[in-house]
Design an enzyme around this catalytic site. Structure first.
Site, mmCIF file in Angstrom:
data_model
loop_
_atom_site.group_PDB
_atom_site.id
_atom_site.type_symbol
_atom_site.label_atom_id
_atom_site.label_comp_id
_atom_site.label_asym_id
_atom_site.label_seq_id
_atom_site.Cartn_x
_atom_site.Cartn_y
_atom_site.Cartn_z
ATOM 1 N N PRO A 134 2.395 -17.465 -2.316
ATOM 2 C CA PRO A 134 3.858 -17.280 -2.352
ATOM 3 C C PRO A 134 4.313 -16.178 -1.391
ATOM 4 O O PRO A 134 3.683 -15.123 -1.297
ATOM 5 C CB PRO A 134 4.125 -16.868 -3.809
ATOM 6 C CG PRO A 134 2.947 -17.367 -4.568
ATOM 7 C CD PRO A 134 1.784 -17.262 -3.639
ATOM 8 N N CYS A 138 8.075 -14.366 -0.342
ATOM 9 C CA CYS A 138 9.523 -14.285 -0.519
ATOM 10 C C CYS A 138 10.246 -14.510 0.804
ATOM 11 O O CYS A 138 9.820 -14.011 1.844
ATOM 12 C CB CYS A 138 9.898 -12.924 -1.090
ATOM 13 S SG CYS A 138 9.383 -12.683 -2.785
ATOM 14 N N TYR A 197 5.590 -5.702 -10.281
ATOM 15 C CA TYR A 197 6.728 -6.312 -10.942
ATOM 16 C C TYR A 197 6.547 -6.240 -12.468
ATOM 17 O O TYR A 197 5.595 -5.648 -12.965
ATOM 18 C CB TYR A 197 6.939 -7.722 -10.406
ATOM 19 C CG TYR A 197 7.230 -7.704 -8.915
ATOM 20 C CD1 TYR A 197 8.241 -6.879 -8.404
ATOM 21 C CD2 TYR A 197 6.485 -8.439 -8.004
ATOM 22 C CE1 TYR A 197 8.501 -6.811 -7.041
ATOM 23 C CE2 TYR A 197 6.737 -8.371 -6.639
ATOM 24 C CZ TYR A 197 7.740 -7.554 -6.165
ATOM 25 O OH TYR A 197 7.999 -7.472 -4.822
ATOM 26 N N ARG A 244 0.822 -14.290 5.148
ATOM 27 C CA ARG A 244 1.420 -13.931 6.436
ATOM 28 C C ARG A 244 0.716 -14.629 7.595
ATOM 29 O O ARG A 244 1.343 -14.963 8.598
ATOM 30 C CB ARG A 244 1.375 -12.414 6.616
ATOM 31 C CG ARG A 244 2.149 -11.686 5.528
ATOM 32 C CD ARG A 244 2.104 -10.180 5.686
ATOM 33 N NE ARG A 244 2.573 -9.536 4.447
ATOM 34 C CZ ARG A 244 2.832 -8.258 4.331
ATOM 35 N NH1 ARG A 244 2.663 -7.454 5.371
ATOM 36 N NH2 ARG A 244 3.247 -7.753 3.192
#
Length: 364
Positions: free
Chosen positions: A23, A25, A183, A325
């Site tokens: 994942p 963002c 988080y 990335r």
């Protein structure tokens, strides 16, 4: 035969190879709704030849977004917008697709990264009151978070379960619960951010309670045919924080509950972290956890070369390789890896004419 391009089973989900698009963002949503950016971004990734695409951290509640521009899945509008994007992806790609469900906790209400990423106070535009296990801000000077009470904790659990039910309606095949990178769920795990004295704080068993409740709720909310696993930070890289030994205990508890995979990252909880960044720097964390559980382990973090990824699998240090990335930089990373390793990879019929002369037979 290349291990990187061999099949892998994550519970009920069969992957054609072991390359997982982790994942990432995008900060391109509108009130949580997926936008046209997601059409082109995810469309590009869905043609990469990877074995699995996991959608970016998707907030289970508006206050769970990292920024005002985060993707969400908390109401009919966010569900419908994401459904439109997924329908387009599935029209052109057979790649399995999962989603990462998340709540940012005290790291919510921030500007987008290219705008500085600073915390936004509740009384400012695009800001709101952030939540956490304890009233401790991430950075000194940030707005103080509101500590969740028992009722609010129950609400978080239900928000994850409801987002999971929406994900199932959208036909997503895998759910990753985000308990990493500082988080909310990670904040409950770490003694650096969790100073509670109730059933959710103190001993390890208590600090793991919310993550395990969320996992149980999500697992119960979705059919057996949907894979469910967890992303963790295996170390805070701060003395006295969350570490590998505690991560192993969590991985064992998740395995006992039927987790289909564990995705091993690190850091993100405390600005004092000292991370020894280098090629494959998080792989030893994945390796330590894999040695203690049967659950498939995904390793991620500066794994950028095909032979590096192949060696990690061949040495039994992980079961799959997460690329993030690196695949933004090279959206055809799986193609290039297959060519280097003498393997085959899926490609859309419209692209097969680009197969290089030196690697005939590359496209399965």
């Amino acid at each position: 035969m290349s291990l990187l391009f061999s099949p892998l089973q994550l519970g009920p989900l069969s992957l054609p190879n072991r390359i997982v698009i982790a994942p990432m963002c995008q900060y391109a949503a509108e009130d949580g709704r997926a936008s046209s950016w997601h059409d082109q971004h995810l469309g590009m990734l869905s043609q990469s030849g990877a074995g699995l695409l996991i959608l970016e951290a998707t907030a289970v509640a508006p206050r769970g977004r990292i920024s005002w521009a985060d993707l969400g899945l908390w109401d009919d509008a966010t569900e419908a917008a994401l459904g439109e994007v997924l329908a387009s992806l599935r029209r052109w790609s057979p790649m399995p697709i999962g989603i990462q469900l998340a709540h940012a906790g005290r790291k919510a209400s921030t500007a987008r990264p290219w705008e500085g990423g600073a915390a936004i106070a509740p009384d400012q535009p695009n800001g709101w009151q952030v939540l956490a296990p304890s009233p401790l801000p991430f950075n000194e000077g940030d707005p103080v978070p509101q500590a969740l009470d028992a009722v609010a904790i129950d609400g978080v659990v239900e928000a994850f379960a409801e987002a999971a039910r929406r994900a199932v309606r959208l036909g997503l095949e895998l759910i990753e619960i985000h308990a990493a990178h500082g988080y909310l769920l990670h904040q409950f795990l770490s003694p650096l951010s969790n100073r509670r004295d109730d059933a959710y704080g103190g001993p390890l068993e208590n600090r793991m309670r919310l993550v395990l409740r969320v996992f149980d709720a999500v697992r119960a909310a979705v059919p057996a045919g949907v894979a469910v696993g967890v992303r963790i930070s295996a170390s805070d890289w701060v003395e006295g924080g969350w570490d590998v030994a505690q991560s192993i205990a969590l991985a064992r508890a998740l395995e006992a509950r039927g987790s289909d995979f564990i995705h091993v990252s690190s850091g993100g909880l405390d600005p004092r972290q000292q991370i020894p960044v280098g090629p494959g720097y998080q792989v030893p964390l994945a390796e330590a956890i894999k040695a203690q559980v049967r659950t498939p382990v995904i390793a991620v973090g500066l794994i950028t070369e095909a032979r590096q990824a192949e060696a990690i699998l061949a040495e039994g240090r992980a079961d799959a390789i997460g690329i993030a990335r690196g695949i933004l930089y090279d959206p055809r990373w799986p193609w290039h890896a297959a060519a280097e390793l003498g393997a085959k990879v899926e490609a859309a019929p419209r692209y097969r004419r680009c197969e290089p002369h030196g690697v005939r037979g590359l496209f399965a």
